[in-house]
Design a protein around this motif. Structure first.
Motif, PDB file in Angstrom:
ATOM      1  N   SER A  89       0.847  -1.191   0.000  1.00  0.00           N
ATOM      2  CA  SER A  89       0.000   0.000   0.000  1.00  0.00           C
ATOM      3  C   SER A  89       0.885   1.245   0.000  1.00  0.00           C
ATOM      4  O   SER A  89       2.089   1.167   0.208  1.00  0.00           O
ATOM      5  N   LYS A  90       0.259   2.387  -0.216  1.00  0.00           N
ATOM      6  CA  LYS A  90       0.993   3.641  -0.430  1.00  0.00           C
ATOM      7  C   LYS A  90       1.812   4.105   0.758  1.00  0.00           C
ATOM      8  O   LYS A  90       2.713   4.926   0.591  1.00  0.00           O
ATOM      9  N   THR A  91       1.531   3.632   1.962  1.00  0.00           N
ATOM     10  CA  THR A  91       2.255   4.120   3.142  1.00  0.00           C
ATOM     11  C   THR A  91       2.990   3.028   3.897  1.00  0.00           C
ATOM     12  O   THR A  91       3.448   3.250   5.015  1.00  0.00           O
ATOM     13  N   ASP A  92       3.138   1.849   3.303  1.00  0.00           N
ATOM     14  CA  ASP A  92       3.850   0.754   3.961  1.00  0.00           C
ATOM     15  C   ASP A  92       5.339   1.058   4.082  1.00  0.00           C
ATOM     16  O   ASP A  92       5.908   1.815   3.298  1.00  0.00           O
ATOM     17  N   GLU A  93       5.948   0.413   5.067  1.00  0.00           N
ATOM     18  CA  GLU A  93       7.407   0.401   5.143  1.00  0.00           C
ATOM     19  C   GLU A  93       7.836  -0.889   4.449  1.00  0.00           C
ATOM     20  O   GLU A  93       7.290  -1.960   4.725  1.00  0.00           O
ATOM     21  N   VAL A  94       8.771  -0.777   3.514  1.00  0.00           N
ATOM     22  CA  VAL A  94       9.188  -1.937   2.736  1.00  0.00           C
ATOM     23  C   VAL A  94      10.703  -2.102   2.804  1.00  0.00           C
ATOM     24  O   VAL A  94      11.434  -1.139   3.024  1.00  0.00           O
ATOM     25  N   THR A  95      11.126  -3.329   2.623  1.00  0.00           N
ATOM     26  CA  THR A  95      12.546  -3.636   2.492  1.00  0.00           C
ATOM     27  C   THR A  95      12.753  -4.067   1.049  1.00  0.00           C
ATOM     28  O   THR A  95      12.068  -4.984   0.567  1.00  0.00           O
TER      29      THR A  95
END
Length: 178
Positions: A89-95
């Motif tokens: 989603s647009k505000t997730d934290e991703v690695t």
């Protein structure tokens, strides 16, 4: 890309020369022209530049025989590994892991061996890379060509990416932290 820069400069010179008339009418300094005239000139230059960039990207894709789709924004993509789980989603934290190269093969960012954790929606990634990440699922990967207006645009990236350069990108989504 050097051909693109030469063409852009040629376009600017041509527009300048078109403004030089051979008649006796007085010339109006550019800063004294009506705002709409200046805007129209810049819009014409930008349209010309974007067309040249599209041609360079098409030549690059054709030369490597890449099969790519395009989003509404103009991001070119190919999903190499679908992955699993939820979409980003647009505000997730991703690695993520990724590489960015110029179309001539010059590597600008190489994070294949080092994962980067980033919060989306905060301006931490260029627009095209953020859009690319949102297309992936965990363990998914993709190949992307990011047009300059979704990459570093007119400013470029000091020391690596000249102004008005599209970038080639390979991205792998390692993890999503909701």
């Amino acid at each position: 890309m050097h051909n693109l820069l030469k063409s852009f400069v040629s376009l600017g010179v041509a527009l300048l020369l078109m403004g030089c008339r051979g008649d006796d009418r007085p010339q109006v300094p550019y800063n004294k022209l009506p705002k709409s005239t200046v805007q129209e000139d810049f819009l014409a230059m930008n349209r010309g530049f974007l067309e040249l960039e599209r041609e360079d990207i098409k030549h690059y894709i054709d030369s490597l025989d890449l099969k790519m789709d395009s989003t509404m924004s103009g991001l070119l993509y190919r999903i190499d590994e679908v992955g699993y789980g939820d979409s980003v989603s647009k505000t997730d934290e991703v690695t993520i892991r990724y590489t960015l190269t110029l179309l001539d093969g010059t590597t600008c960012d190489d994070l294949r061996d080092v994962a980067r954790i980033v919060r989306l929606g905060k301006g931490n990634l260029i627009k095209g890379l953020e859009e690319a990440v949102r297309m992936l699922k965990v363990s998914g990967s993709g190949t992307f060509i990011i047009p300059s207006y979704l990459a570093y645009g007119v400013s470029g990236k000091k020391g690596c990416i000249p102004p008005w350069n599209p970038v080639f990108c390979k991205v792998t989504l390692i993890e999503i932290n909701k």
